[in-house]
Design a protein around this motif. Structure first.
Motif, PDB file in Angstrom:
ATOM      1  N   GLU A 135     -21.949  -9.257  10.743  1.00 26.61           N
ATOM      2  CA  GLU A 135     -20.524  -9.326  10.032  1.00 26.61           C
ATOM      3  C   GLU A 135     -20.019 -10.844  10.405  1.00 26.61           C
ATOM      4  OE1 GLU A 135     -17.627  -6.260   8.482  1.00 26.61           O
ATOM      5  OE2 GLU A 135     -17.392  -6.339  10.650  1.00 26.61           O
ATOM      6  N   GLN A 136     -19.946 -11.214  11.863  1.00 31.10           N
ATOM      7  CA  GLN A 136     -19.516 -12.416  11.975  1.00 31.10           C
ATOM      8  C   GLN A 136     -20.073 -13.838  11.126  1.00 31.10           C
ATOM      9  OE1 GLN A 136     -19.719 -12.413  16.272  1.00 31.10           O
ATOM     10  NE2 GLN A 136     -17.602 -11.417  16.576  1.00 31.10           N
ATOM     11  N   LEU A 137     -21.503 -13.647  11.077  1.00 31.94           N
ATOM     12  CA  LEU A 137     -22.117 -14.595  10.211  1.00 31.94           C
ATOM     13  C   LEU A 137     -21.874 -14.534   8.891  1.00 31.94           C
ATOM     14  CD1 LEU A 137     -25.393 -14.431  12.363  1.00 31.94           C
ATOM     15  CD2 LEU A 137     -23.728 -16.389  12.219  1.00 31.94           C
ATOM     16  N   ARG A 140     -23.121  -8.852   4.912  1.00 29.62           N
ATOM     17  CA  ARG A 140     -22.586  -7.560   4.669  1.00 29.62           C
ATOM     18  C   ARG A 140     -23.099  -6.472   5.476  1.00 29.62           C
ATOM     19  NH1 ARG A 140     -19.626  -6.612  -0.396  1.00 29.62           N
ATOM     20  NH2 ARG A 140     -18.450  -4.580  -0.117  1.00 29.62           N
ATOM     21  N   ILE A 141     -22.419  -5.490   5.888  1.00 30.21           N
ATOM     22  CA  ILE A 141     -22.921  -4.613   6.497  1.00 30.21           C
ATOM     23  C   ILE A 141     -22.301  -3.216   5.968  1.00 30.21           C
ATOM     24  CG2 ILE A 141     -23.407  -5.705   8.710  1.00 30.21           C
ATOM     25  CD1 ILE A 141     -20.878  -4.259   9.825  1.00 30.21           C
ATOM     26  N   PRO A 142     -22.926  -2.063   5.981  1.00 27.69           N
ATOM     27  CA  PRO A 142     -22.414  -0.684   5.661  1.00 27.69           C
ATOM     28  C   PRO A 142     -21.278  -0.319   6.532  1.00 27.69           C
ATOM     29  CG  PRO A 142     -24.697  -0.701   5.924  1.00 27.69           C
ATOM     30  CD  PRO A 142     -24.295  -1.791   6.610  1.00 27.69           C
ATOM     31  N   LYS A 143     -20.222   0.514   6.119  1.00 25.33           N
ATOM     32  CA  LYS A 143     -19.270   1.154   6.818  1.00 25.33           C
ATOM     33  C   LYS A 143     -20.249   1.705   7.995  1.00 25.33           C
ATOM     34  CE  LYS A 143     -15.603   1.900   3.375  1.00 25.33           C
ATOM     35  NZ  LYS A 143     -14.823   2.926   2.712  1.00 25.33           N
ATOM     36  N   THR A 144     -19.940   1.791   9.052  1.00 27.44           N
ATOM     37  CA  THR A 144     -20.620   2.363  10.072  1.00 27.44           C
ATOM     38  C   THR A 144     -19.830   3.103  11.213  1.00 27.44           C
ATOM     39  OG1 THR A 144     -22.293   0.776  10.006  1.00 27.44           O
ATOM     40  CG2 THR A 144     -22.456   2.094  12.040  1.00 27.44           C
ATOM     41  N   MET A 145     -20.186   4.126  11.897  1.00 23.94           N
ATOM     42  CA  MET A 145     -19.647   5.035  12.893  1.00 23.94           C
ATOM     43  C   MET A 145     -20.621   5.508  14.081  1.00 23.94           C
ATOM     44  SD  MET A 145     -16.717   8.201  13.125  1.00 23.94           S
ATOM     45  CE  MET A 145     -15.646   6.947  12.676  1.00 23.94           C
ATOM     46  N   ILE A 146     -20.452   5.242  14.844  1.00 26.10           N
ATOM     47  CA  ILE A 146     -21.301   5.717  16.216  1.00 26.10           C
ATOM     48  C   ILE A 146     -20.406   6.459  17.072  1.00 26.10           C
ATOM     49  CG2 ILE A 146     -22.948   5.167  18.080  1.00 26.10           C
ATOM     50  CD1 ILE A 146     -23.649   2.615  16.752  1.00 26.10           C
ATOM     51  N   PHE A 206     -23.685   7.093  12.064  1.00 23.70           N
ATOM     52  CA  PHE A 206     -23.308   7.340  10.529  1.00 23.70           C
ATOM     53  C   PHE A 206     -22.814   6.275   9.865  1.00 23.70           C
ATOM     54  CE2 PHE A 206     -22.431  10.747  13.825  1.00 23.70           C
ATOM     55  CZ  PHE A 206     -23.051  11.985  13.151  1.00 23.70           C
ATOM     56  N   GLN A 207     -23.668   6.291   8.584  1.00 23.21           N
ATOM     57  CA  GLN A 207     -23.021   4.956   7.718  1.00 23.21           C
ATOM     58  C   GLN A 207     -22.923   5.565   6.222  1.00 23.21           C
ATOM     59  OE1 GLN A 207     -26.633   2.543   8.369  1.00 23.21           O
ATOM     60  NE2 GLN A 207     -25.313   1.158   9.639  1.00 23.21           N
ATOM     61  N   GLY A 288     -26.343  -6.374  -6.529  1.00 21.98           N
ATOM     62  CA  GLY A 288     -26.760  -7.751  -6.377  1.00 21.98           C
ATOM     63  C   GLY A 288     -26.618  -8.047  -4.701  1.00 21.98           C
ATOM     64  N   THR A 289     -25.979  -7.084  -4.096  1.00 23.56           N
ATOM     65  CA  THR A 289     -25.310  -7.378  -2.637  1.00 23.56           C
ATOM     66  C   THR A 289     -26.398  -6.958  -1.808  1.00 23.56           C
ATOM     67  OG1 THR A 289     -23.084  -7.125  -3.544  1.00 23.56           O
ATOM     68  CG2 THR A 289     -23.262  -6.792  -1.090  1.00 23.56           C
ATOM     69  N   TYR A 290     -26.657  -7.873  -0.724  1.00 20.96           N
ATOM     70  CA  TYR A 290     -27.643  -7.389   0.354  1.00 20.96           C
ATOM     71  C   TYR A 290     -26.829  -6.757   1.461  1.00 20.96           C
ATOM     72  CZ  TYR A 290     -31.056  -9.846  -2.172  1.00 20.96           C
ATOM     73  OH  TYR A 290     -32.136 -10.563  -2.899  1.00 20.96           O
ATOM     74  N   TYR A 291     -27.184  -5.762   2.260  1.00 18.31           N
ATOM     75  CA  TYR A 291     -26.538  -5.225   3.441  1.00 18.31           C
ATOM     76  C   TYR A 291     -27.587  -5.039   4.323  1.00 18.31           C
ATOM     77  CZ  TYR A 291     -22.782  -3.144   0.450  1.00 18.31           C
ATOM     78  OH  TYR A 291     -21.534  -2.993  -0.381  1.00 18.31           O
ATOM     79  N   PHE A 292     -27.055  -5.622   5.405  1.00 16.86           N
ATOM     80  CA  PHE A 292     -28.003  -5.691   6.692  1.00 16.86           C
ATOM     81  C   PHE A 292     -27.727  -4.277   7.485  1.00 16.86           C
ATOM     82  CE2 PHE A 292     -27.733  -5.924  11.199  1.00 16.86           C
ATOM     83  CZ  PHE A 292     -28.961  -6.554  11.594  1.00 16.86           C
ATOM     84  N   LEU A 293     -29.071  -3.596   7.568  1.00 18.67           N
ATOM     85  CA  LEU A 293     -28.811  -2.341   8.487  1.00 18.67           C
ATOM     86  C   LEU A 293     -29.211  -2.896  10.019  1.00 18.67           C
ATOM     87  CD1 LEU A 293     -31.182  -0.231   5.990  1.00 18.67           C
ATOM     88  CD2 LEU A 293     -28.623  -0.316   6.264  1.00 18.67           C
TER      89      LEU A 293
END
Length: 336
Positions: A135-137, A140-146, A206-207, A288-293
């Protein structure tokens, strides 16, 4: 001839064979060490004398002075697996732990290039840190909770209109009557939110559920980026996790050029973790958005040599032999 140590275990064959053959074709030689055979079947000796350090590997096949190595590939580790399980746990536990420390101490003290140092692999395996740096770079990342707090999961569910999925940070399988059941990514239905009490014993990830145009595996070796996609939505079994129908879809992987900006961001991610190898999972949203997992610093790649036919093992061999540039100890690129 340049010797390359490949650190793996007895049950791995295909990936090892691919890289070992590529090393031979490039003029090198693979030296295999199966970590599950240590310390019961192979010996390692570290010898400090007269101001010098020497590490020796002895196997039924012969003796090797590890000073003769020009590179090592840290692939897999099952150190101490063959230490008998029926000995006193008070003896077995320290035996396994001492074996791990001794083995990794040898690996850390090698004077050759390592793809990739254990410290870098361990740090890069932190899913929380991966998401933070991505995300700092600007990725885009999904909303995430661990969490291991059921109430937090219920709150998180209410913030995700598309629903949520759950997965584990570690890969594992549950065996029932000898049948292997791999734990994949799964959808969390609203009706399940009242059945989360077991979470208090084991945290989970969880995402938000991201709609998928395709799923991608991006494999990076040095500065080479190999990007492939799979239409997971074409299979009912694979819609949530393509691995659930992975064998049936093995011929469906296609080369998928990435936007240049994203490709550079992923290379910066590799720089941040000082990795020369990484297997990255992405989702392409229909908009068209790429999400990093995640990034796996020791992820599999062999099926991508089949389709779409990427020369990943050849590139690994070139990096190991110093024929392609590498990231050095501070994460900067350098030529062979």
């Amino acid at each position: 001839m340049k010797k390359v140590l490949i650190v793996t275990h007895s049950n791995e064959h295909y990936c090892y064979d691919l890289v070992a053959n590529a090393l031979q074709e490039e003029g090198g030689e693979a030296v295999r060490i199966d970590t599950d055979r240590y310390p019961t079947e192979i010996q390692l000796t570290t010898d400090y004398q007269n101001g010098g350090l020497h590490n020796y590997l002895e196997t039924p096949e012969g003796r090797l002075d590890l000073a003769d190595l020009t590179a090592a590939w840290y692939r897999r580790s099952r150190i101490g697996q063959k230490i008998p399980g029926d000995i006193d746990p008070q003896l077995r536990l320290p035996s396994v732990e001492e074996s791990k420390r001794s083995f990794m101490g040898v690996l850390h003290s090698l004077d050759c290039f390592i793809l990739d140092p254990y410290f870098h692999v361990r740090q890069a395996s932190s899913k929380q840190l991966q998401l933070k740096i991505a995300e700092q770079l600007g990725i885009r990342i999904p909303k995430t909770m661990i969490t291991n707090n059921p109430e937090e999961v219920r709150r998180f569910f209410r913030t995700c209109p598309e629903g949520i999925i759950t997965k584990m940070q570690t890969s594992f399988a549950v065996y029932t009557e000898g049948v292997e059941n791999v734990v994949f990514t799964n959808i969390i239905e609203e009706s399940m939110l009242d059945e989360l009490e077991g979470l208090e014993l084991c945290p989970m990830t969880f995402q938000e559920a991201i709609p998928k145009e395709v799923e991608l595996r991006v494999t990076i070796v040095g500065d080479q980026v190999y990007s492939a996609s799979i239409d997971s939505q074409s299979s009912e079994r694979a819609k949530v996790d393509w691995r659930k129908d992975g064998h049936a879809m093995i011929d469906m992987w296609k080369e998928h050029p990435l936007p240049k900006a994203l490709e550079q961001q992923l290379l910066q991610l590799m720089d941040a973790f000082q990795l020369n190898y990484g297997a990255i999972d992405l989702i392409l949203h229909p908009d068209g958005t790429y999400y990093f997992l995640e990034i796996n610093p020791a992820g599999e790649f062999m099926w991508l040599e089949h389709a779409p036919g990427f020369p990943i093992s050849r590139q690994l061999a070139k990096v190991l032999l110093g024929k392609a540039w590498r990231r050095n100890e501070v994460g900067n690129k350098k030529s062979a």
